[in-house]
Design an enzyme around this catalytic site. Structure first.
Site, mmCIF file in Angstrom:
data_model
loop_
_atom_site.group_PDB
_atom_site.id
_atom_site.type_symbol
_atom_site.label_atom_id
_atom_site.label_comp_id
_atom_site.label_asym_id
_atom_site.label_seq_id
_atom_site.Cartn_x
_atom_site.Cartn_y
_atom_site.Cartn_z
ATOM 1 N N TYR A 88 6.424 4.593 2.382
ATOM 2 C CA TYR A 88 7.283 5.421 1.966
ATOM 3 C C TYR A 88 8.956 5.717 2.426
ATOM 4 O O TYR A 88 9.484 6.131 2.215
ATOM 5 C CB TYR A 88 6.555 5.569 3.957
ATOM 6 C CG TYR A 88 5.538 7.394 3.750
ATOM 7 C CD1 TYR A 88 4.524 5.947 2.413
ATOM 8 C CD2 TYR A 88 5.172 7.866 4.094
ATOM 9 C CE1 TYR A 88 3.583 6.664 2.377
ATOM 10 C CE2 TYR A 88 4.631 9.134 3.269
ATOM 11 C CZ TYR A 88 3.186 8.555 3.191
ATOM 12 O OH TYR A 88 1.895 9.514 3.300
ATOM 13 N N LYS A 140 -5.089 -5.075 1.844
ATOM 14 C CA LYS A 140 -4.793 -5.706 0.358
ATOM 15 C C LYS A 140 -4.607 -6.594 0.306
ATOM 16 O O LYS A 140 -3.894 -7.309 -0.805
ATOM 17 C CB LYS A 140 -4.372 -4.376 -0.423
ATOM 18 C CG LYS A 140 -4.672 -4.194 -1.835
ATOM 19 C CD LYS A 140 -6.388 -4.739 -2.039
ATOM 20 C CE LYS A 140 -7.268 -4.135 -3.208
ATOM 21 N NZ LYS A 140 -9.097 -3.832 -4.120
ATOM 22 N N ASP A 158 -9.762 -1.452 0.126
ATOM 23 C CA ASP A 158 -11.419 -0.404 -0.591
ATOM 24 C C ASP A 158 -12.336 -0.494 -0.403
ATOM 25 O O ASP A 158 -13.339 0.341 -0.293
ATOM 26 C CB ASP A 158 -11.298 -1.057 -2.666
ATOM 27 C CG ASP A 158 -11.633 -2.569 -2.013
ATOM 28 O OD1 ASP A 158 -11.030 -3.105 -1.260
ATOM 29 O OD2 ASP A 158 -11.742 -2.855 -3.150
ATOM 30 N N ASP A 190 -2.333 6.765 5.876
ATOM 31 C CA ASP A 190 -1.942 8.412 5.371
ATOM 32 C C ASP A 190 -3.104 8.537 4.499
ATOM 33 O O ASP A 190 -4.095 9.455 4.955
ATOM 34 C CB ASP A 190 -1.172 8.560 4.059
ATOM 35 C CG ASP A 190 -0.835 10.371 4.040
ATOM 36 O OD1 ASP A 190 -1.508 11.195 4.608
ATOM 37 O OD2 ASP A 190 -0.455 10.226 2.700
ATOM 38 N N ASP A 228 -7.567 11.080 5.893
ATOM 39 C CA ASP A 228 -7.468 12.247 5.571
ATOM 40 C C ASP A 228 -9.174 12.125 4.935
ATOM 41 O O ASP A 228 -9.652 12.978 5.278
ATOM 42 C CB ASP A 228 -7.007 13.012 4.068
ATOM 43 C CG ASP A 228 -5.790 13.559 4.991
ATOM 44 O OD1 ASP A 228 -5.062 13.609 5.767
ATOM 45 O OD2 ASP A 228 -5.825 15.084 3.576
#
Ligand code: IPM
Ligand code: MN
Length: 357
Positions: A142, A190, A223, A247, A251
């Site tokens: 970001y 990751k 993942d 983020d 959601d």
């Protein structure tokens, strides 16, 4: 107690849902003898319209001098549909996070028992799920530099950067929260691909060994975490992750509760903290008195607990929200096939009445 609260309603349904949270805070003040002083500031599209920038200096100063910030939502389709817009409402949100040093975003996720059938997930999978996502909020892709386009415009790049210091401060929040919950942190990354993830793992492991040996720590690739969140959400207590992964996963996790209109969040940092619903500005509903105010009202409850230490008062708000849901005094997102749904203000009325006793 007397507390000064900066109120930033923002765009879309922001002003409507914030108005209900403000009333609820006033009801709490009346019942428990606190004085909440509200001062309003501009952010987002309405700030661009009025002063040309999405996070004006005046708003920043208001936030800095306040005891906490209550924030609605930002975003307006007139910017979303214009890729050439030079200033965008979202820049205001990112600038506010960065300049207030809000490095940790806390998103608690637990289904209300009476709504468990509203979730698109199978009941037996989500029963008992109760997790807290701790998302790093001022670093990573970001904010990393360099970012942009090559000279001829055919190549674009963003940079993911994290320093040890940025990882430690947000990880400390996660460990401390875990101590108040079930004592387990799952770090999501990751590390099989990214250098930043490997630094995260190394740093979080060291920190745990040094300062939090009583907290259980495990690691999960993002993942896999995305899959586990919807197949076995009960596995998680505190989920700690970097900005972009957080983020996306938050959601995803919001579907566990049945409506994104129920989820509050807190962004905490060095000084003042900010509280906001996790949903957006829902522009289609603007002015229609149909938006669910509960996420914002529960954000106000988080503010009472985290910033002011008012645990009892916060619990009172949560109980009142629960009661309104149980009694079916809910907006259309939750009413489903029930014959009647209620307006934003009616839900606010009901919750205030319960608190006032
Ligand atoms: C959120 C939002 C923001 C984010 C957008 C509006 C910039 O999606 O708070 O989760 O990506 O952080
Ligand atoms: Mn988001």
């Amino acid at each position: 107690m007397k507390k000064n609260i900066a109120v930033l309603p923002g765009d879309g349904v922001g002003p409507e849902i914030i108005a209900q949270a403000q009333r609820v805070l006033e009801a709490v003040g009346k019942r428990f003898g606190h004085e909440f002083v509200f001062e309003f500031g501009l952010i987002g599209a309405c700030a661009i319209d009025e002063c040309g920038e999405p996070y004006p200096q005046k708003t920043h100063e208001l936030c800095q001098k306040s005891d906490a910030v209550l924030f609605g939502a930002i975003g307006d389709p007139k910017f979303d549909n214009n890729p050439n817009a030079k200033v965008r409402p979202e820049q205001g949100l990112l600038k506010m996070r960065k300049s207030l040093g809000l490095f940790a975003n806390l998103r608690p996720i637990a289904p209300f028992d009476c709504l468990i059938d509203k979730s698109p997930l199978k009941m037996e999978r989500i029963k008992g799920a109760d997790l807290m996502i701790v998302r790093e909020l001022t670093g990573g892709l970001y904010f990393g530099e360099p970012r942009g386009r090559s000279e001829n415009g055919t190549v674009a790049f963003d940079t993911c950067v994290y320093s040890k210091e940025e990882i430690v401060r947000v990880a400390e929040k996660a460990f401390e929260l875990a101590r108040l919950r079930r004592g387990a942190v799952t770090m999501v990354d990751k590390a099989n691909v990214l250098a930043t993830s490997r630094l995260w793992r190394e740093t979080v492991k060291e920190l745990q060994a040094e300062k939090y040996p009583d907290v259980e720590l495990d690691f999960m690739f993002v993942d896999n975490a995305a899959m586990q969140l919807v197949t076995a959400p009960g596995k998680f207590d505190v989920l700690l992750t970097e900005n972009l992964f957080g983020d996306i996963l938050s959601d995803e996790a919001s579907v566990i509760t049945g409506s994104i209109g129920l989820l509050p969040s807190a962004s905490v940092g060095k000084e003042v903290s900010l509280y906001e619903p996790i949903h957006g500005s829902y522009p289609q509903a603007k002015g229609k008195n149909i938006a669910n105010p509960i996420a914002t009202i529960l954000s106000a409850a988080m503010m009472l607990e985290y910033s002011f230490g008012m645990k009892l008062e916060a619990q009172e708000i949560r109980n009142a929200c629960q009661k309104s849901i149980e009694e079916g005094i809910v907006t259309e997102d939750l009413a489903g096939n029930a014959a009647k749904s209620y307006g934003t203000t009616e839900v606010g009325d009901y919750i205030c009445r319960i608190i006032e006793g």
